[in-house]
Design an enzyme around this catalytic site. Structure first.
Site, mmCIF file in Angstrom:
data_model
loop_
_atom_site.group_PDB
_atom_site.id
_atom_site.type_symbol
_atom_site.label_atom_id
_atom_site.label_comp_id
_atom_site.label_asym_id
_atom_site.label_seq_id
_atom_site.Cartn_x
_atom_site.Cartn_y
_atom_site.Cartn_z
ATOM 1 N N ASN A 1 7.399 -4.404 4.254
ATOM 2 C CA ASN A 1 7.796 -4.529 2.858
ATOM 3 C C ASN A 1 7.682 -5.956 2.329
ATOM 4 O O ASN A 1 7.612 -6.157 1.127
ATOM 5 C CB ASN A 1 9.247 -4.048 2.705
ATOM 6 N N TYR B 1 -2.256 -9.736 -6.600
ATOM 7 C CA TYR B 1 -1.282 -8.813 -6.030
ATOM 8 C C TYR B 1 -1.956 -7.465 -5.735
ATOM 9 O O TYR B 1 -1.815 -6.909 -4.649
ATOM 10 C CB TYR B 1 -0.120 -8.639 -7.013
#
Length: 166
Positions: free
Chosen positions: A88, A157
Site C-alpha cells: 500500500n 502516479y
C-alpha cells in the site's frame, strides 16, 4: 477470522493503509504496519496498543531494497513468517509536487516509480519464500482508478500504479 495470521501492511500511517491494518487486527491478525519515519512507526505501535491489536509499527522505505530485506529478516526473527502482504505504501498528496509527465524531472520519476512500482516488487520478492511456507498466503496490491484515466497532474502516479498492476 485471521487468528494466528501475520499481516504486513506497508504505508500504515494513515488513510487506506491504516484502515486496512486496523481492520486486519480487529479480526485477529497480528499486524506489522510500516512508516517512513521512526515517529510514524511509533505512532502505529501506539494506535495498535490502544486498539488492542497485536503487532507493531516499523520504519521502512520500500524503495530501498536493503531496508526491505532487513525488515523481512527482522520480522521473521521476531514474529515468524508473513501470511499476507498488503503493498500500500505511497507518497501522500502533500509529499510531492505533481508535474505533468513532460515537466517532470528524472528525480521525480524515480521517486514516484520507486514508491509505486519498485517498492511492491521489492516487498513481494523478499516475502515470496515466507508466503510459500504458509498454508494459505496472499499478496494484496493497492492500486488506483487513475490507471484507467488520465489527469494532467497525475501522470507519474498513473504510470507507477499501472506498472504495479502489470
Amino acid at each position: 477470522m485471521l487468528d494466528g495470521k501475520l499481516v504486513l501492511v506497508t504505508g500504515a500511517t494513515r488513510g487506506i493503509g491504516k484502515a486496512i491494518a486496523l481492520t486486519m487486527g480487529a479480526v485477529g491478525a497480528t499486524v506489522i504496519g510500516t512508516a517512513t519515519t521512526e515517529s510514524g512507526a511509533e505512532n502505529i505501535s501506539k494506535v495498535f496498543a490502544d486498539s488492542k491489536i497485536s503487532g507493531k509499527g516499523m520504519k521502512l522505505d520500500v524503495t530501498d531494497n536493503e531496508q526491505v530485506s532487513n525488515l523481512v529478516k527482522n520480522i521473521g526473527e521476531d514474529f515468524g513468517s508473513v501470511d499476507i502482504l498488503v503493498n500500500n505504501a505511497g507518497i501522500g498528496s502533500s509529499g510531492i509536487v505533481r508535474p505533468t509527465i513532460t515537466e517532470a524531472t528524472y528525480e521525480q520519476y524515480e521517486l514516484l516509480l520507486g514508491a509505486y512500482f519498485w517498492g511492491p516488487i521489492f516487498m513481494s520478492k523478499a516475502l515470496v519464500p515466507h508466503l510459500r511456507s504458509a498454508e494459505r498466503s496472499d499478496i494484496v496490491m493497492i492500486s488506483s482508478v487513475a490507471t484507467d484515466s488520465y489527469s494532467e497532474r497525475m501522470g507519474l502516479y498513473s504510470i507507477g500504479k499501472a506498472g504495479m498492476e502489470a
